[in-house]
Design a protein around this motif. Structure first.
Motif: not given
Length: 762
Positions: A142-144, A409, A367, A363, A403-404, A383, A133, A420
Motif C-alpha cells: 500500500i502507498s501511504v 497502491s 492492505g 488502509a 491514509s492509503c 497497522e 510507515y 515498503q
C-alpha cells in the motif's frame, strides 16, 4: 495353448472389479451407534471444564525471547529488512518508488487544496508519513500519503473552524490569505496529531477489530459519496469562482446551488485550462490502459501535465493576462516541528475519531487485498499503530491526516514493488522536490490540480455500479449502501459516517429479530432433517415436532421465538392452558362448595387424595351445566358423591389423572414431543434461559415433552452457569443430534403409544 491376456487388460479388469466392490460397499455403508444425550456424550468424550489461563500474567513476564518478539512486533522493519533480497527485489522497488513519487507530486499538491491548505503542505504530507510507515507498517504494497477522501474530510474541518469570513480585512473587505492559511495549517496539524493519538491508542489496546463494523457496502458507499463531495469542492477551481465556506449539513446542496448561481462569473481562461488538462490526462490514461502490456511502466501523465501546464503558464502569463489563479509561492526546504494547539482538541475530537476510523478502514481493507494476493499477513493492530505514528509525527511537522491511496497502491504493485522500500524511495524523491524543485511549480494553475483530482475520481465514481449488482445479490446491503450515500451527501462526511454505522448495526439487530423459523421433517431413508416448506420429500415424524430458528435466541428476539414456536406447532398453547386452568378452578370451587354444605372436617377432605379427584367422569358440559342442575340435585346427590369418593379413596392411585386434557374434555395436540434444534444458538443470555424454561413449562402443561438437540459446547457451559438444569430439566433432555432426540422421543412418548415399526425404520 490359448492366447494369454495382456498385462494392461488384466490390470484394467482388476481395477474395475475393485472399483465395483468399493461402489457396492459404499452403497451399503451405514453407521450404527447408540443414542447420545448430553450426559452420555460428556461421559463418552471425558468432558472437563477448561481452565482458562490469565492473560495478564504473561504481560509482566520478562525474557530475552519475549523482548525480541515485542521489538519485532512493533518494529516490523527489523524483521524483514535484514533478510531483504537485494538482487531480486531492489530494481523492482526502485522503479515502483519512482513511479509512485511521480504520482505523489501532483496528487500531494492537488489534495492540499482539498484540505484547504497551501499546496506545499501536501508535499510535506507525502514525505514524513510515508517514511514513518516504512518503519512500522506491515503491508508491503500500500502507498501511504495524501488521499482524496481524507483530504476533503480535513477540508470540511479547516473551512468550518477557519472560514474566509473570519479573516476579512476592514480596509478593503478582502481576505487576509496569509493569516487564514496559518490558522488552517494549525487546525490541520493539530487534527493530524489527534488522529494519530486515536489510532495509536486503539492499536495498543488491540482495537483493530473495529473495522469489522464497517462492511464493504458501507465503505464503498461512503467513498462514493466522498468522491461526489470532492468533485463539487473542485468546481470553484474549474470555473474560477469564489464561493462561501460551508461545513454544516446540506452544505453540498447549497454549494451546488451557489455554483449554478455564479456561473455567469466564470473565468474563461481558468475553465479552458481545466478542460484541456482534463482531456490530456484522460487521453494519457487511455493510452496507458491500451498499451499496458507493451510499456515497462505507465507514462506519468499527471507529472507531464503539471510540467507542461507550468511551462505554458510561465511563458504565456496566464495569471496576468487571463486571470488564471496559480499555486503561488512554494517555500523551499523543510519547516521546523511545531507543537499542536491543545485548545483545539475539544473542538476536533469528534472529527478526529471519524477520520481515524475511515483512514484505517481504507488502509486495512486495501492492505488485506494485497496480502491475500501475494501470500503474507497484515496485522490490523500494528497497522493502526503505524498509521497513528505516521499521522502523529506528521502532525508535529505540519502535515494533515493521511491514509492509503488506491490508485498509487495499484501502481506500486503493478510496477514491481515488493516491499515498503518502494515507499521509502518515493518519500526521498519527494524530499528532493521539497528542498530543491518545489519553487519551480509556483506558476502551476490551480485549475490543472483540480483536473488531476477530478480525473482520479473515476475509480470511486464507478462504484455507482454497485447499485445494480447489489440489487441482484443482496437487497439489504443495497439498503445500507443507499442510506450511507444519502446520509453522507446530506449530512457531510462526519455525521454521515456516524449515521451509516448506527444504521448498519440496527439493521443487524433487525435481521436477528426476523430470522427464518422452520418445522423440520426427515428426508426419507436418511437421518437428515430439513424444512418441510422447502423440501417436498421431507416428512414430519408422527407425534414429534422439530423446530429450528436460523438465528440465535437472545433478548431481542426471545419473545418472537416463543410466539413463532407456538404458531408453527399449530396449537394455541396459551388458550389451551387458560382453558385448563379455568376448568380446574371450577372443579376446586365445586369441591369446596360440597364440603361446606355437608360440613366435612378438614381431615376427611385431606384423606380423599387430591382436590381434583372428586368426579372422574366430569366433563366440560357437566361443569358448564352444573349451575343449572346443581340446585335441584344438590341435596340428593351431595352425600352420595362424598360417600362414593371416600369408598374409592384406596383406588386413587389407579384412577386416571383428572387434570389431563382428555379427562377435562379439551383438545389434545397431535404430537407428544417437541424437539428444539438449537444448532444456531451461539450464546445464551438470561432472557434466553427464561424463555427456554417457559417453553418447557408451557408445553408440559399441555402434555408435550420438550427436548433440545445439537447444542454447541460453549452453549452447554453457559446453560450450566445459568443454572438451567434442575430436577425437572436435566441433561437427559439435551441430545447430540436431532435424530437422536427424535428416536428417544418415539421410544419414550409422554402420552401417546409409540409405533415400534416407525422407530425401527428411523
Amino acid at each position: 495353448m490359448g492366447l494369454s491376456e495382456a498385462p494392461g487388460q488384466r490390470d484394467t479388469q482388476a481395477l474395475l472389479s475393485t472399483t465395483q466392490a468399493m461402489e457396492l460397499r459404499r452403497r451399503d455403508y451405514h453407521v450404527e451407534r447408540p443414542l447420545l444425550n448430553q450426559e452420555q456424550l460428556e461421559e463418552l468424550g471425558s468432558r472437563s471444564s477448561a481452565t482458562g489461563t490469565l492473560q495478564w500474567r504473561t504481560w509482566f513476564r520478562c525474557s530475552h525471547a519475549r523482548a525480541r518478539a515485542l521489538l519485532l512486533q512493533y518494529f516490523p522493519v527489523l524483521a524483514w529488512l535484514p533478510q531483504y533480497p537485494v538482487r531480486d527485489w531492489l530494481l523492482g522497488d526502485l522503479l515502483s518508488g519512482l513511479s509512485v513519487a511521480i504520482m505523489q507530486l501532483p496528487q500531494g499538491l492537488a489534495y492540499a487544496l482539498l484540505a484547504g491548505l497551501p499546496p506545499v503542505f501536501g508535499l510535506y504530507s507525502s514525505f514524513y508519513p510515508v517514511f514513518i510507515y516504512f518503519l512500522f507498517g506491515t503491508s508491503r504494497h500500500i502507498s501511504v500519503g495524501t488521499f482524496a477522501v481524507m483530504s476533503v474530510m480535513v477540508g470540511s474541518v479547516t473551512e468550518s473552524l477557519a472560514p474566509d469570513e473570519a479573516f476579512l480585512q476592514a480596509s478593503n473587505s478582502t481576505v487576509d490569505v496569509a493569516a487564514r492559511d496559518a490558522a488552517r495549517v494549525q487546525v490541520a496539524s493539530t487534527l493530524s496529531v489527534l488522529v494519530g493519538l486515536f489510532q495509536v491508542g486503539l492499536g495498543l489496546v488491540h482495537f483493530g477489530f473495529v473495522v469489522t463494523y464497517l462492511s464493504e457496502p458501507l465503505v464503498r458507499a461512503y467513498t462514493t459519496a466522498a468522491s461526489v463531495q470532492v468533485f463539487v469542492s473542485q468546481l470553484k477551481y474549474v470555473f474560477g469562482l469564489h464561493l462561501s465556506s460551508r461545513s454544516r449539513p446540506l452544505s453540498l446542496i447549497y454549494t451546488v446551488l451557489e455554483v449554478c448561481w455564479k456561473l455567469p462569473q466564470t473565468v474563461v481562461g481558468t475553465m479552458v485550462t481545466a478542460v484541456v488538462a482534463g482531456v490530456v490526462l484522460v487521453l494519457v490514461k487511455l493510452f496507458n490502459d491500451k498499451l499496458r502490456r507493451q510499456l515497462p511502466m505507465p507514462l506519468p501523465g499527471e507529472l507531464l501535465t503539471l510540467i507542461g501546464a507550468t511551462g505554458i503558464s510561465y511563458g504565456v502569463g496566464l495569471q496576468h493576462r487571463f486571470g488564471v489563479d496559480v499555486v503561488g509561492k512554494i517555500p523551499a526546504g523543510l519547516v521546523p516541528p511545531v507543537a499542536p494547539s491543545p485548545q483545539l482538541f475539544a473542538r476536533l475530537v469528534g472529527n478526529a475519531f471519524a477520520i481515524a476510523v475511515v483512514g484505517f478502514a481504507i488502509a486495512i481493507s486495501l492492505g488485506k487485498i494485497f496480502a491475500l494476493r501475494h501470500g503474507y499477513r497484515v496485522d490490523s493492530n500494528q497497522e493502526l499503530v503505524a498509521l497513528g505514528l505516521s499521522n502523529l509525527i506528521g502532525g508535529i511537522f505540519q502535515c494533515f491526516p493521511v491514509s492509503c491511496s488506491m490508485s498509487r497502491s495499484l501502481v506500486q504493485e503493478s510496477t514491481g514493488g515488493n516491499t515498503q522500500v518502494a515507499g521509502a524511495i518515493s518519500s526521498l524523491f519527494i524530499l528532493i522536490i521539497i528542498v530543491k524543485l518545489g519553487e519551480l511549480f509556483q506558476d502551476l494553475p490551480k485549475a490543472v490540480l483540480a483536473a488531476v483530482i477530478i480525473v482520479n475520481l473515476k475509480g470511486m465514481l464507478m462504484q455507482f455500479t454497485d447499485i445494480c449488482s447489489l440489487w441482484k445479490a443482496n437487497r439489504v446491503d443495497l439498503l445500507i449502501w443507499l442510506v450511507t450515500f444519502v446520509a453522507t451527501i446530506l449530512l457531510n462526511l462526519d455525521l454521515g459516517l456516524a449515521v451509516a454505522v448506527v444504521f448498519s448495526l440496527l439493521l443487524v439487530v433487525v435481521r436477528t429479530q426476523l430470522p427464518h423459523y422452520a418445522v423440520l421433517g426427515q428426508v426419507p431413508d436418511t437421518d437428515i432433517y430439513r424444512d418441510v416448506a422447502e423440501y417436498s420429500e421431507a416428512r414430519e415424524v408422527p407425534g414429534v415436532k422439530v423446530f429450528r430458528s436460523s438465528a440465535t435466541m437472545y433478548f431481542a428476539n426471545a419473545e418472537l421465538y416463543s410466539d413463532m414456536l407456538k404458531q408453527r406447532c399449530g396449537v394455541n398453547v396459551d388458550h389451551l392452558i387458560s382453558q385448563k386452568k379455568k376448568l380446574l378452578r371450577k372443579q376446586e370451587l365445586k369441591l369446596k362448595r360440597l364440603q361446606k354444605e355437608n360440613k366435612l372436617p378438614k381431615q376427611a377432605a385431606a384423606s380423599k387424595g387430591t382436590s381434583i379427584s372428586i368426579n372422574v367422569n366430569t366433563s366440560v358440559t357437566d361443569i358448564e351445566s352444573n349451575d343449572v342442575e346443581g340446585s335441584k340435585a344438590k341435596q340428593v346427590s351431595a352425600g352420595t358423591e362424598l360417600e362414593d369418593t371416600a369408598a374409592r379413596g384406596q383406588e386413587d392411585a389407579k384412577a386416571p389423572d383428572t387434570s389431563s386434557l382428555k379427562t377435562l374434555g379439551l383438545p389434545q395436540p397431535d404430537f407428544h414431543s417437541l424437539i428444539l434444534d438449537l444448532s444456531s444458538l451461539s450464546f445464551v443470555d438470561t432472557v434466553c434461559l427464561k424463555s427456554l424454561k417457559n417453553i418447557f413449562r408451557d408445553f408440559r402443561e399441555i402434555e408435550v415433552e420438550v427436548y433440545m438437540a445439537a447444542c454447541h459446547s460453549p452453549v452447554v457451559t453457559q446453560l450450566e452457569a445459568g443454572h438451567f438444569f434442575d430436577a425437572s430439566i436435566t441433561k437427559q433432555h439435551l441430545f447430540a443430534s436431532v435424530h437422536d432426540a427424535v428416536i428417544f422421543a418415539l421410544q419414550h412418548p409422554r402420552s401417546s403409544p409409540v409405533n415400534p415399526v416407525l422407530v425401527t425404520k428411523l
